[in-house]
Structures are given as structure tokens and as C-alpha cells.
Design an enzyme around this catalytic site. Structure first.
Site, PDB file in Angstrom:
ATOM      1  N   LEU A  40     -36.413 111.637 -57.976  1.00  0.00           N
ATOM      2  CA  LEU A  40     -35.223 111.794 -57.146  1.00  0.00           C
ATOM      3  C   LEU A  40     -35.606 111.550 -55.694  1.00  0.00           C
ATOM      4  CD1 LEU A  40     -33.718 115.074 -58.683  1.00  0.00           C
ATOM      5  CD2 LEU A  40     -33.170 112.705 -59.281  1.00  0.00           C
ATOM      6  N   GLU A  41     -35.101 110.464 -55.132  1.00  0.00           N
ATOM      7  CA  GLU A  41     -35.304 110.182 -53.711  1.00  0.00           C
ATOM      8  C   GLU A  41     -34.010 110.583 -53.005  1.00  0.00           C
ATOM      9  OE1 GLU A  41     -38.020 109.463 -52.368  1.00  0.00           O
ATOM     10  OE2 GLU A  41     -39.220 108.922 -54.111  1.00  0.00           O
ATOM     11  N   LEU A  42     -34.021 111.740 -52.364  1.00  0.00           N
ATOM     12  CA  LEU A  42     -32.797 112.313 -51.834  1.00  0.00           C
ATOM     13  C   LEU A  42     -32.749 112.189 -50.312  1.00  0.00           C
ATOM     14  CD1 LEU A  42     -32.697 115.354 -54.289  1.00  0.00           C
ATOM     15  CD2 LEU A  42     -31.708 113.071 -54.553  1.00  0.00           C
TER      16      LEU A  42
END
Length: 457
Positions: free
Chosen positions: A212-214
Site C-alpha cells: 500500500l503506497e498511501l
């Protein structure tokens, strides 16, 4: 078979291709990466036009933050892939000799890559490069908010890849939900924390690993001894690049009150240097992705602090001027969510420990920026947690292929770029190879040599 062990639809069609074993060949992977580079370079003009249409992104910014980054990533993988893929030998404990131990890198299988709209070319191509480099098949889901770029992406994918190797599916959130109902071997998502939670929940039904690249609120601490002129230029560049629609953009600045006025003046000069007296007329200043986003930012801007630079808004043109706010309270609306736009709040602190404490009381950021002397910089790095950091600069850590990029806590999980991308999309298989010409009796009951085993384990 239970439902969690079945595959259907989009994922299954790529599994058929993957099971042929074609993607495991290193030479084949390298050929595909080289073909991808060639296809991109032959369409640079089309990519530039698409990015201008979707985001009004200039040719210079498009190359710096999208096309050039992707080409550099491909070149880096082509140069190093054979060495990475060899795996490595590791020591074997004495009681298990003469066995040999090593780590093998094998592909996961079929991966799902869900990309956002803010860097619609780079943020789908960069993870795809890692997936291909590691030997996977991939399903791509671009954002519906960047249709012109999506069209060019589709042309590139069709020109380079067999549809069983890489497939791209367009559509809105309903298409994403349909894809998430299926079982993939890995999911890579770039976007906001709210939808990231939905992706993780969907992945948990099949126990699918995720990256997850948030994002979040990346702080910028300005020390008393910072070179304000240089700091202001680098903060303004990082903040107003892509009109602030960057996951690692400096979200807010913490600065001693007595230095605030000088910093604001320096930021104003930097804005004029970059975009002229009237940024709305600059060909180098990007627009907000849609009118709804423009209205959201306008509401945030007008509910927090005072506008001291910029503030002009044109909803129809999706334009918000590079804006600086002062007098911002820590609990004001603009400090409760990631801004993701060209609005820079400034808050004051008295001592550096206060600034560090302010950062630590909030969610762990994707990036942290500090401007000041190296001794204090080490203190900030040691006493804060962030996905990445820059000292006396902003954003540039993302462009270094030697550095893994990713978040921590609510700003994300998993690291990619360069070798980290290859490793991210690879299963690290632990392998022990034991000969049969000799059998080591140390490990067998009744453990007559326990004292010796204790000595060497």
C-alpha cells in the site's frame, strides 16, 4: 476446492499464461523491458499531450516526474537484473553440514496493480517494471480521472505484451471492486488511506500479500539556522510541483515565529521565479485533477488561517494559485487531512523538541523534511519515524533508484524502486540442498552429542 483457492475471470486468464513458465526466463524478461522502453520512447509526444490534457502538466515536468523516471527505472533493472535473479548463498549452521543453503527469487504469479491519477504514467509503469523484472504477469487498473494518459498506456501495453502476460482494465470503482473479488498472488495499490483499507480488507479474504503506497501529512521542519532562501526554493518546488498533488509533497511547515515572515517572503520570491507574476498564465503550473478537488481545496483554504500568498481560485479552470497560509491552528480543518494541493500552511514552534513532539503525536508520515544544521538533523531523524526523509531538500529521495520508497503505519507498507521493486514482487524462497553421501547423526535422537550441538548452534 474452497472458494479462496479458486480463480476465475481476469486472474485465471493470466494464470494460464504464467503456468507456461515463459516469464521465468531472465532473457525473456530483459527483452520485454527493452521493448517497453522502446515503446515509451516512440510515444513521448503522445504521453506529453496526454499529461497536458489530463493535468495540464508541462513537457519539462512530465519528463522530470513521469517519463524520465520510468526510463531510468527500466535502465536500472536491465543493468542489474541478471545479478539480482541469481539469488545468493547463505551460511549453514554446523550441525546441518554438509548441506548448502541459498535464497532463490521466484515470481509470485499474477499481480494486480491499481494506480492513481496524480502521476498517471509513472505510478502504473514503475510497479509494472518491478513486476515484469521479477517474472510476474500483471493486471493493470489505471485511474478513470486521467483518460488521455490511460489511452496511451493502453497502446503501449498492447504493443509490448501478450494479453495473457499484461492486461489492462479501464473503468471506475465498480471495476476495481470486481477485480478485488478475484484471487491474485499479490496486490500493489497506490492511493489514499481510505481506499487502501478497502484494498487490504479485500486482500485479506484470500490472504493475498499487499503493498500500500498511501500518503499523509509530510511535515517540513525549518530550524532557526536554516538557509531560508534555499529552503524556500526547495520547499516551494516540492510543494507546488504537480500543483501539490504529490504524495510526498511537504504538507505543512513548522518554523520558529521570528523566522516566519522572512520565510514567507522567500517562498513568494520562489513562486515568482518558477511561475512568474501570474501563475495562472504559466505553462509550467499544473491544474487540479477535477472541479470537485478544486472545491475541496478551496474550502480547506478558507477555513484555516490567513492567506498571505496566492489564494486565487478558478473552479472552472481547476486552478488554485500557489498559496501560503499563516496563523494556522494545529486542530484546524487543513491540519486534519492530507492537503494534496498547492496550499502550504505554516505553524510556529519555540524549540526543536516541540516540533519533534508535534510530528510524533500525529500519524507516521510518508516523508519528513528538515532544513538546518546536520547535528540537529540527526536528532530529528533519530527521534521521528517516517517512510523516507530529506535533509535540506524535498522529494528527491523518491528519484534515487538505490533507495527503497514506501510508507510506514498509515502512510503505507512495502518498499519499491530499483532492486527493492524486484525483491517486492519476488518470493524469497529459502532452499537447503543436502547430500546423501554422508549423513550427519548430530540431529537424530537420542542426541548423544547435545553438548557439542549447544556449542556450535
Amino acid at each position: 476446492m474452497t472458494e479462496s483457492n479458486t480463480r476465475h475471470g481476469y486472474a485465471e486468464s493470466l494464470q494460464v499464461f504464467y503456468r507456461q513458465g515463459i516469464t521465468r526466463d531472465i532473457s525473456w524478461r530483459l527483452a520485454k523491458l527493452r521493448e517497453l522502453k522502446k515503446a515509451i520512447l516512440s510515444r513521448v509526444e503522445s504521453i506529453n499531450k496526454a499529461l497536458w490534457e489530463d493535468l495540464r502538466k508541462s513537457e519539462g515536468e512530465a519528463y522530470l516526474t513521469e517519463i524520465g523516471v520510468v526510463i531510468g527505472e527500466i535502465d536500472y533493472h536491465v543493468k542489474h537484473l541478471r545479478r539480482w535473479a541469481k539469488g545468493k548463498r547463505v551460511p549453514t549452521p554446523l550441525p546441518f553440514l554438509p548441506s548448502r543453503s541459498r535464497i532463490m527469487y521466484e515470481p509470485y504469479g499474477v499481480v494486480l496493480i491499481i494506480a492513481p491519477w496524480n502521476y498517471p504514467f509513472q505510478l502504473i509503469m514503475a510497479p509494472l517494471i518491478g513486476a515484469i523484472s521479477a517474472g510476474n504477469c500483471a493486471v493493470l487498473k489505471p485511474s478513470p480521472f486521467a483518460p488521455a494518459t490511460t489511452k496511451v498506456l493502453g497502446e503501449i501495453v498492447a504493443a509490448v505484451f501478450d494479453p495473457g502476460h499484461v492486461a489492462m482494465f479501464e473503468g471506475d470503482g465498480e471495476m476495481v471492486n470486481r477485480l478485488l473479488e478475484e484471487r491474485f498472488d499479490y496486490i500493489f495499490f497506490t492511493g489514499g488511506p481510505r481506499f487502501g483499507r478497502q484494498v487490504m480488507e479485500a486482500a485479506s479474504r484470500h490472504l493475498t500479500p499487499v503493498t500500500l503506497e498511501l500518503g499523509g501529512k509530510s511535515p517540513c521542519i525549518m530550524d532557526r539556522d536554516a538557509n531560508l532562501e534555499i529552503a524556500a526554493r526547495r520547499v516551494a518546488w516540492g510543494k507546488f510541483l504537480n500543483a501539490g498533488q504529490t504524495c510526498v509533497a511537504p504538507d505543512y511547515v513548522l518554523i520558529p515565529a521570528e523566522r516566519e515572515a522572512a520565510f514567507v517572503a522567500a517562498v513568494k520570491r520562489a513562486i515568482q521565479l518558477f511561475y512568474g507574476e501570474n501563475p495562472v498564465e504559466s505553462p509550467n503550473y499544473t491544474r487540479i485533477i477535477h472541479q470537485e478537488g478544486t472545491k475541496r481545496l478551496m474550502k480547506l483554504m478558507h477555513s484555516s488561517g490567513q492567506v498571505v500568498v496566492g489564494g486565487e481560485v478558478d473552479v472552472e479552470d481547476k486552478y488554485i494559485a500557489p498559496t501560503v497560509l499563516t496563523g494556522v491552528e494545529p486542530d484546524s480543518p487543513i491540519m486534519r487531512e492530507e492537503i494534496f494541493g498547492p496550499v502550504l500552511p505554516i505553524l510556529n514552534y519555540k524549540e526543536l523538541d516541540e516540533a519533534i513532539d508535534f510530528v510524533n503525536k500525529r500519524e507516521k508520515p510518508l516523508a519528513l523534511y528538515y532544513f538546518g544544521p546536520s547535528a540537529s538533523a540527526e536528532k530529528v531523524l533519530k527521534h521521528t519515524t517516517s517512510g523516507g526523509a530529506c535533509i535540506n531538500d524535498t522529494i528527491i529521495h523518491v528519484g534515487n533508484f538505490h533507495l527503497p520508497f514506501g510508507g510506514v503505519g498509515t502512510s503505507g507498507m512495502g518498499k519499491y524502486h530499483g532492486k527493492a521493486s524486484f525483491e517486492l514482487f519476488s518470493n524469497l524462497k529459502s532452499v537447503v540442498i543436502s547430500p546423501t553421501f554422508i549423513d550427519n547423526h548430530f540431529r537424530y535422537a537420542p542426541y548423544k552429542h547435545l553438548k557439542l550441538i549447544k556449542k556450535f548452534m
